[in-house]
Every structure is written in C-alpha cells, then in structure tokens.
Design an enzyme around this catalytic site. Sequence first.
Site, PDB file in Angstrom:
ATOM      1  N   GLU A  59       0.865  -1.207   0.060  1.00 19.12           N
ATOM      2  CA  GLU A  59       0.070   0.071   0.076  1.00 19.12           C
ATOM      3  C   GLU A  59       1.022   1.268   0.050  1.00 19.12           C
ATOM      4  O   GLU A  59       1.884   1.253   0.537  1.00 19.12           O
ATOM      5  CB  GLU A  59      -0.706   0.068   1.194  1.00 19.12           C
ATOM      6  CG  GLU A  59      -1.940  -1.154   1.251  1.00 19.12           C
ATOM      7  CD  GLU A  59      -2.615  -1.178   2.535  1.00 19.12           C
ATOM      8  OE1 GLU A  59      -3.373  -2.130   2.982  1.00 19.12           O
ATOM      9  OE2 GLU A  59      -2.588  -0.110   3.346  1.00 19.12           O
ATOM     10  N   CYS A  72       3.166   8.552   1.524  1.00 19.24           N
ATOM     11  CA  CYS A  72       3.562   7.483   2.508  1.00 19.24           C
ATOM     12  C   CYS A  72       3.904   6.092   1.765  1.00 19.24           C
ATOM     13  O   CYS A  72       2.835   5.805   1.006  1.00 19.24           O
ATOM     14  CB  CYS A  72       2.308   7.177   3.606  1.00 19.24           C
ATOM     15  SG  CYS A  72       2.560   5.837   4.590  1.00 19.24           S
ATOM     16  N   CYS A  79       5.558  -7.589   7.557  1.00 18.37           N
ATOM     17  CA  CYS A  79       6.575  -7.058   8.508  1.00 18.37           C
ATOM     18  C   CYS A  79       6.718  -8.179   9.602  1.00 18.37           C
ATOM     19  O   CYS A  79       5.771  -8.782   9.918  1.00 18.37           O
ATOM     20  CB  CYS A  79       5.907  -5.857   9.180  1.00 18.37           C
ATOM     21  SG  CYS A  79       7.342  -5.064  10.220  1.00 18.37           S
ATOM     22  N   CYS A  83       4.395  -6.201  15.836  1.00 16.91           N
ATOM     23  CA  CYS A  83       3.620  -5.512  16.737  1.00 16.91           C
ATOM     24  C   CYS A  83       2.138  -6.023  16.877  1.00 16.91           C
ATOM     25  O   CYS A  83       1.629  -6.297  15.661  1.00 16.91           O
ATOM     26  CB  CYS A  83       3.704  -3.931  16.325  1.00 16.91           C
ATOM     27  SG  CYS A  83       5.296  -3.395  16.450  1.00 16.91           S
ATOM     28  N   CYS A  86      -0.981  -3.984  14.857  1.00 21.54           N
ATOM     29  CA  CYS A  86      -0.695  -3.391  13.439  1.00 21.54           C
ATOM     30  C   CYS A  86      -1.021  -4.798  12.535  1.00 21.54           C
ATOM     31  O   CYS A  86      -0.620  -5.733  12.697  1.00 21.54           O
ATOM     32  CB  CYS A  86       0.733  -3.227  13.252  1.00 21.54           C
ATOM     33  SG  CYS A  86       1.259  -2.919  11.658  1.00 21.54           S
ATOM     34  N   CYS A 300      -1.393   1.641   7.815  1.00 20.05           N
ATOM     35  CA  CYS A 300      -1.111   0.793   6.397  1.00 20.05           C
ATOM     36  C   CYS A 300      -1.217  -0.376   6.724  1.00 20.05           C
ATOM     37  O   CYS A 300      -0.544  -0.916   7.834  1.00 20.05           O
ATOM     38  CB  CYS A 300       0.303   1.519   6.080  1.00 20.05           C
ATOM     39  SG  CYS A 300       0.123   2.093   4.434  1.00 20.05           S
TER      40      CYS A 300
HETATM   41  N1  SAH Z   1       7.410  -0.208  11.067  1.00 17.61           N
HETATM   42  C1  SAH Z   1       7.677   1.475  11.139  1.00 17.61           C
HETATM   43  C2  SAH Z   1       6.907   1.964  10.072  1.00 17.61           C
HETATM   44  C3  SAH Z   1       5.316   1.444   9.648  1.00 17.61           C
HETATM   45  S1  SAH Z   1       4.045   1.493  10.826  1.00 17.61           S
HETATM   46  C4  SAH Z   1       6.956   1.493  12.438  1.00 17.61           C
HETATM   47  O1  SAH Z   1       6.547   0.863  13.222  1.00 17.61           O
HETATM   48  O2  SAH Z   1       7.347   2.706  12.957  1.00 17.61           O
HETATM   49  C5  SAH Z   1       3.702   3.201  11.022  1.00 17.61           C
HETATM   50  C6  SAH Z   1       2.956   3.790  12.154  1.00 17.61           C
HETATM   51  O3  SAH Z   1       1.539   3.105  12.225  1.00 17.61           O
HETATM   52  C7  SAH Z   1       3.762   3.197  13.485  1.00 17.61           C
HETATM   53  O4  SAH Z   1       3.912   4.480  14.143  1.00 17.61           O
HETATM   54  C8  SAH Z   1       2.668   2.187  13.927  1.00 17.61           C
HETATM   55  O5  SAH Z   1       2.937   2.374  15.547  1.00 17.61           O
HETATM   56  C9  SAH Z   1       1.457   2.800  13.582  1.00 17.61           C
HETATM   57  N2  SAH Z   1       0.334   1.925  13.820  1.00 17.61           N
HETATM   58  C10 SAH Z   1       0.394   0.796  13.302  1.00 17.61           C
HETATM   59  N3  SAH Z   1      -0.939  -0.022  13.277  1.00 17.61           N
HETATM   60  C11 SAH Z   1      -1.743   0.875  13.795  1.00 17.61           C
HETATM   61  C12 SAH Z   1      -3.147   1.055  14.116  1.00 17.61           C
HETATM   62  N4  SAH Z   1      -3.771   0.141  13.945  1.00 17.61           N
HETATM   63  N5  SAH Z   1      -3.566   2.027  14.663  1.00 17.61           N
HETATM   64  C13 SAH Z   1      -2.988   3.419  14.878  1.00 17.61           C
HETATM   65  N6  SAH Z   1      -1.695   3.230  14.390  1.00 17.61           N
HETATM   66  C14 SAH Z   1      -1.060   2.352  13.890  1.00 17.61           C
HETATM   67 FE1  SF4 Z   2       6.155  -3.649  11.562  1.00 15.31          FE
HETATM   68 FE2  SF4 Z   2       3.597  -2.639  11.983  1.00 15.31          FE
HETATM   69 FE3  SF4 Z   2       5.092  -2.912  13.864  1.00 15.31          FE
HETATM   70 FE4  SF4 Z   2       5.495  -1.041  12.233  1.00 15.31          FE
HETATM   71  S1  SF4 Z   2       3.865  -1.069  13.442  1.00 15.31           S
HETATM   72  S2  SF4 Z   2       7.345  -2.340  12.884  1.00 15.31           S
HETATM   73  S3  SF4 Z   2       4.737  -2.316  10.104  1.00 15.31           S
HETATM   74  S4  SF4 Z   2       4.397  -4.567  13.001  1.00 15.31           S
END
Ligand code: SAH
Ligand code: SF4
Length: 328
Positions: A59, A72, A79, A83, A86, A300
């Site tokens: 995306e 973006c 990934c 987390c 996510c 994303c």
């Molecule tokens: N991997 C990198 C960049 C991609 S994620 C990182 O983790 O920073 C980009 C942002 O989206 C991160 O700050 C992450 O904490 C946030 N994010 C991921 N899932 C989310 C969700 N369901 N709601 C709000 N923010 C989210």
């Molecule tokens: Fe990976 Fe999502 Fe964690 Fe960013 S927030 S490091 S994309 S698992």
Amino acid sequence: MDARGVDSFESMSNIPKEERARLARSFSLELPRVVERTEPASDGSRKYLFVLDDGNRIEAVFMPMGERTSICLSSQAGCAVGCTFCVTGFFGAGRNLRPSEMIGQFHTVRREHAIPMELLNVVFMGMGEPLLNFENVATTLEILETQIAPKRITISTSGIIPGIEELAKLERRPNLAVSINAPDRKRREEIMPITRKYPLADLIDCLRRFPLEKGREMTIEYVLLAGYNDAPSDGAALARLIRGLHAKVNVIPFNEDPNLPPWMKRPTEEAIDDFVESLVDHGAKVTVRRSKGREIAAACGQLRGRGESIRRRDSSGHAASGNSRSGV
Ligand code: SAH
Ligand code: SF4
C-alpha cells in the site's frame, strides 16, 4: 520509472542508444500495478493498493496537508516485527521491496495528482520496517534526494537500534520518527515484542546519540489504545522518558480493525484530550493525528488486510461479497 519520471529506457536521451537497448533487455522500468484506490477521505487522503510482479500486495497513501502533500510508502511486503496492534504485523513477514518498487509507488501516486516535487514530503510509514530493509531504503533515499530535500523525507521505525545507528552515519539524513507506543518496558514488550531484542532504555540512549541537524527534531510516535496506555499518568511517564530529546510526540489514536484483538479500541476524544494535556503539562511538544486520512496512513496494511481476510473466508467455503471491501 527513473528519478526524473521517465518511463522507458528509450526516452533517456542522455544515454547512448546501444546502452539504452542493453538496459531495456536487462532491466524493467515497469511501475507496480494499482489494483485498488480508496475514495478520497474527507481531507482528500487516498490509499492505493498495488500488486507486485510476484503477486505480493502493498500500500501507499496520498495525504494532502495544507500547502504540502505527503506520500506514504511501504518498504516491505509485510513485516516480521509483529507489533500486536498492527495489521501488517498480524499478517507476518514479507519480502524486502526493491528500490524500483519504492520509487514506483512514489511516482505512481505523484503522477495521478500532478504535485510539483517541491511541495512533496515522503514518509516511510507504510507497510514494513524500513530499517530492516536498510540497503534498499538507503538507495531509494539517494534517488529521491536528487529531487526532494532530505528534510522533507521521514523514516518511521519500530526502534531497530543497529538500523538507527546506520542511518546516523548517512551524510544526507532523512528525519527520524520512532514508534515508542508505551511508556514503560513492560507494556512495550507486550505490544512490541521487538523490545526484548532492543530494550526501551537502550533505544532511548541511541536516540540521545542521534545527530540532528540544526532546526530539526525527531518524532516520537505513540499509538493510543483505550484503557491500556492512555491514562494521564502514562502521558506523564512518556514525557519523562523522552525528556531532553529534541523531539515532538505524535499521538496516533488507535485505528480499529477486525483482524486485531477485540480489546484494542480507539480512546474517546475526551481521553485523547486528557492524555495530550498531561503530556503538555509535563513539558512535551505534541501533535495529534485526528483526521481520517492520517489514521488510514497510520494503519497501512488495513486495505490489504481486508482483502486477505476475504480470501481466508473464501478458502473456508464462505463466499465473500464484494461489498465487504467498501467503506474505508
Ligand atoms: N514499521 C515502522 C513504520 C510503519 S508503521 C514503524 O513501526 O514505525 C507506521 C506507524 O503506524 C507506526 O507508528 C505504528 O505504531 C502505527 N500503527 C500501526 N498500526 C496501527 C493502528 N492499528 N492504529 C494506529 N496506528 C498504527
Ligand atoms: Fe511492522 Fe507494523 Fe510494527 Fe511497524 S507497527 S514495525 S509495520 S508490525
């Protein structure tokens, strides 16, 4: 597609003809193919779903932000960091994107909106962990930086310490955004298991050493989960944790998704306000990502995620209706 937006080797008039033909035989300038675009959100943001030549789906997001516009980009097709809040993490590891695939997302989105280069920001905040694809991201930065100033580019990371140290060595450094997401090690380990490998205290030390150019500040991202990390006392703890860093906190209210644990909810507006107030009272500089498009970007992976859950339902014999794809 090259950095100047030329889309065939034949049109690269600065390269000798025979060389152009050789390049055309060996390489591809094909852009990733767009398979879905969301309708523009209330703030004009739009999300793009691409399919790559091996069938992976990624995306990118177009986000108008007043005078400027941000694009973006995804850095990986999935990934491995995992987390728990996510959607990209939920679906697991994918492969590293090549520079051409990152530049391809950029040019496809930019072309559709005809935004002049000088009004663009680029953020690596889409699917994947950019610092686990360091070499390709560094090459992509070099290409982008021929037309966009490094201070207009931001890398968002979950806190991969060796990657941040590599980034610190680059001569032309992008901005750094770090997803902290919890005010203490225990909770960060629960929602960001990578904390066991790169402990929170070590990460903060590493950020203290990061060389910031004059006039720049780093961003501390903090996903706000109702009843979990949104108490005013958590705001105070976060402000203490990052004290002395030249940073602003970007509070991102959690974006709910059916693929994520049901207890994870977006806090009420009142809770968000109280949290922000507590951060400010304890000396932090804060921005909040409130509008829909910004949230789309933060989360994303959700557009692809919908497709994946539809496919799963398909394979278990329950036909999925096309309607379940609508309504971002
Ligand atoms: N991997 C990198 C960049 C991609 S994620 C990182 O983790 O920073 C980009 C942002 O989206 C991160 O700050 C992450 O904490 C946030 N994010 C991921 N899932 C989310 C969700 N369901 N709601 C709000 N923010 C989210
Ligand atoms: Fe990976 Fe999502 Fe964690 Fe960013 S927030 S490091 S994309 S698992």
